[in-house]
Scaffold this motif. Structure first.
Motif, PDB file in Angstrom:
ATOM      1  N   LEU A   1       1.430   6.093  -7.341  1.00  0.00           N
ATOM      2  CA  LEU A   1       0.491   7.137  -7.644  1.00  0.00           C
ATOM      3  C   LEU A   1       0.420   8.394  -7.407  1.00  0.00           C
ATOM      4  O   LEU A   1       0.161   8.847  -8.715  1.00  0.00           O
ATOM      5  CB  LEU A   1      -1.509   6.655  -6.961  1.00  0.00           C
ATOM      6  N   LYS A   2       0.729   8.399  -6.546  1.00  0.00           N
ATOM      7  CA  LYS A   2       0.621  10.076  -6.301  1.00  0.00           C
ATOM      8  C   LYS A   2       2.792  11.017  -7.783  1.00  0.00           C
ATOM      9  O   LYS A   2       1.737  12.302  -7.889  1.00  0.00           O
ATOM     10  CB  LYS A   2       1.525  10.357  -5.070  1.00  0.00           C
TER      11      LYS A   2
ATOM     12  N   ASP B   1       0.379   3.612  -2.936  1.00  0.00           N
ATOM     13  CA  ASP B   1       0.125   4.994  -2.624  1.00  0.00           C
ATOM     14  C   ASP B   1       1.567   6.428  -3.435  1.00  0.00           C
ATOM     15  O   ASP B   1       1.423   6.999  -3.967  1.00  0.00           O
ATOM     16  CB  ASP B   1       0.402   5.605  -1.441  1.00  0.00           C
ATOM     17  N   CYS B   2       2.568   5.655  -2.916  1.00  0.00           N
ATOM     18  CA  CYS B   2       4.189   6.387  -3.786  1.00  0.00           C
ATOM     19  C   CYS B   2       3.825   6.602  -5.425  1.00  0.00           C
ATOM     20  O   CYS B   2       4.042   7.509  -5.981  1.00  0.00           O
ATOM     21  CB  CYS B   2       4.624   5.875  -3.482  1.00  0.00           C
TER      22      CYS B   2
ATOM     23  N   TRP C   1      -5.601  -5.057   0.179  1.00  0.00           N
ATOM     24  CA  TRP C   1      -4.712  -4.743  -0.631  1.00  0.00           C
ATOM     25  C   TRP C   1      -5.286  -3.848  -1.824  1.00  0.00           C
ATOM     26  O   TRP C   1      -5.292  -2.398  -2.324  1.00  0.00           O
ATOM     27  CB  TRP C   1      -3.339  -4.682  -0.819  1.00  0.00           C
TER      28      TRP C   1
ATOM     29  N   LEU D   1      -5.923   0.056  -2.580  1.00  0.00           N
ATOM     30  CA  LEU D   1      -5.671   1.138  -4.055  1.00  0.00           C
ATOM     31  C   LEU D   1      -6.841   1.498  -4.579  1.00  0.00           C
ATOM     32  O   LEU D   1      -6.522   2.494  -5.053  1.00  0.00           O
ATOM     33  CB  LEU D   1      -5.481  -0.382  -4.867  1.00  0.00           C
TER      34      LEU D   1
ATOM     35  N   ARG E   1       0.814   9.190 -11.583  1.00  0.00           N
ATOM     36  CA  ARG E   1      -1.042   9.253 -11.835  1.00  0.00           C
ATOM     37  C   ARG E   1      -1.806   8.877 -13.082  1.00  0.00           C
ATOM     38  O   ARG E   1      -1.699   9.320 -14.258  1.00  0.00           O
ATOM     39  CB  ARG E   1      -1.124  11.521 -11.934  1.00  0.00           C
TER      40      ARG E   1
ATOM     41  N   LEU F   1       0.533  -1.038   0.201  1.00  0.00           N
ATOM     42  CA  LEU F   1       0.108   0.020   0.340  1.00  0.00           C
ATOM     43  C   LEU F   1       0.968   1.216   0.481  1.00  0.00           C
ATOM     44  O   LEU F   1       0.072   2.468  -0.676  1.00  0.00           O
ATOM     45  CB  LEU F   1      -0.354  -0.322   0.707  1.00  0.00           C
ATOM     46  N   HIS F   2       1.735   1.410   0.259  1.00  0.00           N
ATOM     47  CA  HIS F   2       2.767   2.523   0.818  1.00  0.00           C
ATOM     48  C   HIS F   2       2.930   2.655  -0.256  1.00  0.00           C
ATOM     49  O   HIS F   2       3.238   3.694  -0.605  1.00  0.00           O
ATOM     50  CB  HIS F   2       3.351   2.133   1.896  1.00  0.00           C
TER      51      HIS F   2
ATOM     52  N   ARG G   1      -9.150   3.295  -2.435  1.00  0.00           N
ATOM     53  CA  ARG G   1      -9.645   4.213  -1.781  1.00  0.00           C
ATOM     54  C   ARG G   1      -8.538   5.522  -2.182  1.00  0.00           C
ATOM     55  O   ARG G   1      -7.886   6.699  -1.757  1.00  0.00           O
ATOM     56  CB  ARG G   1      -8.814   3.686  -0.521  1.00  0.00           C
ATOM     57  N   LEU G   2      -7.434   4.981  -2.658  1.00  0.00           N
ATOM     58  CA  LEU G   2      -6.013   5.837  -3.013  1.00  0.00           C
ATOM     59  C   LEU G   2      -6.387   6.817  -4.186  1.00  0.00           C
ATOM     60  O   LEU G   2      -5.974   7.575  -4.799  1.00  0.00           O
ATOM     61  CB  LEU G   2      -4.905   4.972  -2.896  1.00  0.00           C
TER      62      LEU G   2
END
Length: 363
Positions: free
Chosen positions: A284-285, A281-282, A301, A305, A288, A277-278, A307-308
Motif C-alpha cells: 500500500l505504501k 502495508d509495504c 487480516w 487491511l 497507493r 499484513l506486513h 485499517r491500513l
C-alpha cells in the motif's frame, strides 16, 4: 449436585447417574442406551445462545491486546475455531446443574475439564494432565512458524521481480490464487473483469505458492504480495503469536481462552496472518492503489487491511463471495474491536438472500 464430571478412564458405577454425554471422542464410554437423549439438539440450541457472549468476549480481548486478532477464535470464525463449542458446553453444564436428573459428563480435554470443574458440580476424578501437552504444542508452534518464515523468505526472493507489474494508483483485485484463475484475463472470483477493464491489476495473497503465482503472472498484470515483503521482517515471524493471557472481565472463561491460545499457537497461522499484513502495508505504501476489491469474509487480516488503507483514501469494496451461514459468525461486525471502522466502504453481495443475511447480522 446433579452433574458428575469425570475422565473416561474413571467412569463411576452406572447406578450413580441417569444419563451420560461425552466431550469429543473419549477412549471409554458407558452403554449407549444411557446416552443423554436429544443431546444434539441441546448442543445446537446452546451454540446459538452463546453468539453474543462469544462476540462480546473476543471484541474485548482484541481491544486489550491487538495480537489476539492473529487468531481465528477472536474473529468468531466457526469454520476453524471450536471456541464456540466450548462456550456451548459451558451453557449446557450450567443448565444441567439446575436440573433434577443426574448427568454424567465425560471429558478428557485438559482445559475444558478444568473449566467445567470451576463451575460447580461433583468432580469425580483429577483433571487430565496438561503440562506435557502444552509443552508439545508450544514446541510444535515454534517449529511451524520457523518453517513458515523459511517459505516466506524464499517466496520473497522468487517473486520480488513481479512488483514491476503493479502500477501506482491503479484499481486492484486482491485475491487468492484460486485453481480456476488463469493468466488469460479470467479470475475465479471476478470472472473476466480484467479483460473488460485492461487497467485493472491483480494482487495475489501470500497463501498462494510461488509456482502458482508465477503462472498467473504471465499476463504481465498480476503480482504476489510476497514481492513487497522484507527479508529482515521474516526473522520476527517465529516469535509472533497470540501471546497473552490477559482477559480482564472474562476470568470465568480463562481456561478455555487459554485452550484456544495454546491450540492456535501450535500452528503457523499467526505468522502467516502477520506476514500478510506486513506485505499489505509495504504494498500500500509503495503503490497507493486508487481502489481495492477483494473476496470479503471479515477475517483478521481483512480488518487489518482496512485499517491500513482507509487513512490513504483508498476505495475499499468487499465482495461477499461465499455463503453467509446461519452460524458463520466471522461475518459479524460486532466482533470487530473497532466495529464498523474495520468494514469495507461497501459490501457487494452475490444475491438478495445473502444481503439480507448480512443485514440480519447487523450490517
Amino acid at each position: 449436585m446433579t452433574v458428575l464430571l469425570c475422565r473416561s478412564g474413571d467412569l463411576p458405577i452406572s447406578s450413580s447417574y441417569d444419563y451420560w454425554c461425552a466431550v469429543g471422542n473419549p477412549i471409554n464410554t458407558p452403554e449407549l442406551s444411557r446416552r443423554l437423549p436429544g443431546f444434539e439438539l441441546q448442543m445446537e440450541e446452546a451454540f446459538d445462545a452463546i453468539q453474543t457472549i462469544w462476540s462480546d468476549l473476543v471484541r474485548e480481548l482484541a481491544q486489550q491486546n491487538p495480537s489476539a486478532e492473529l487468531a481465528h477464535t477472536v474473529t468468531c470464525n466457526t469454520n476453524v475455531s471450536d471456541f464456540g463449542v466450548m462456550l456451548a458446553w459451558t451453557d449446557l453444564y450450567e443448565t444441567w446443574i439446575a436440573n433434577e436428573e443426574c448427568i454424567l459428563v465425560i471429558c478428557d480435554d485438559p482445559w475444558l475439564f478444568r473449566h467445567l470443574s470451576s463451575l460447580d458440580g461433583n468432580v469425580l476424578s483429577p483433571p487430565p494432565r496438561l503440562f506435557f501437552q502444552e509443552l508439545k504444542l508450544w514446541f510444535r508452534g515454534y517449529l511451524s512458524r520457523f518453517w513458515y518464515a523459511l517459505t516466506a523468505a524464499f517466496a520473497v526472493i522468487r517473486l520480488r521481480h513481479l512488483k514491476n507489474y503493479a502500477e501506482k494508483a491503479s484499481s486492484v483485485l486482491l485475491v487468492y490464487g484460486h485453481p480456476s484463475s488463469n493468466s488469460n484475463g479470467r479470475d475465479a472470483y471476478f470472472g473476466t473483469l480484467m479483460n473488460i477493464l485492461p487497467e485493472v491489476r491483480r494482487i495475489i495473497h501470500v497463501d498462494c505458492k510461488p509456482a502458482r503465482a508465477l503462472e498467473l503472472a504471465k499476463d504481465g498484470r498480476t503480482a504476489s504480495l510476497h514481492g513487497w515483503g522484507s527479508i529482515l521482517f521474516v526473522f520476527r515471524l517465529p516469535f509472533i503469536k497470540w501471546d497473552t493471557a490477559k482477559h480482564i472481565g472474562w476470568e470465568k472463561y480463562s481456561w478455555i481462552i487459554r485452550r484456544s491460545r495454546v491450540l492456535e499457537g501450535s500452528t503457523g497461522q499467526s505468522a502467516a496472518i502477520r506476514w500478510q499484513l506486513h506485505c499489505l502495508d509495504c504494498w500500500l505504501k509503495n503503490t497507493r492503489p486508487r481502489a481495492i476489491v477483494w473476496p470479503w469474509e471479515n477475517h483478521g487480516w481483512e480488518r487489518g487491511l482496512i485499517r491500513l488503507a482507509r487513512p490513504m483514501g483508498i476505495l475499499l469494496s468487499g465482495y461477499q463471495h461465499t455463503v453467509v451461514g446461519r452460524q458463520h459468525w466471522v461475518h459479524l461486525a460486532k466482533s470487530n474491536p473497532d466495529g464498523e471502522k474495520s468494514l469495507p466502504d461497501r459490501i457487494l453481495c452475490s444475491g438478495e438472500i445473502w444481503r439480507q443475511c448480512l443485514i440480519d447480522y447487523g450490517h
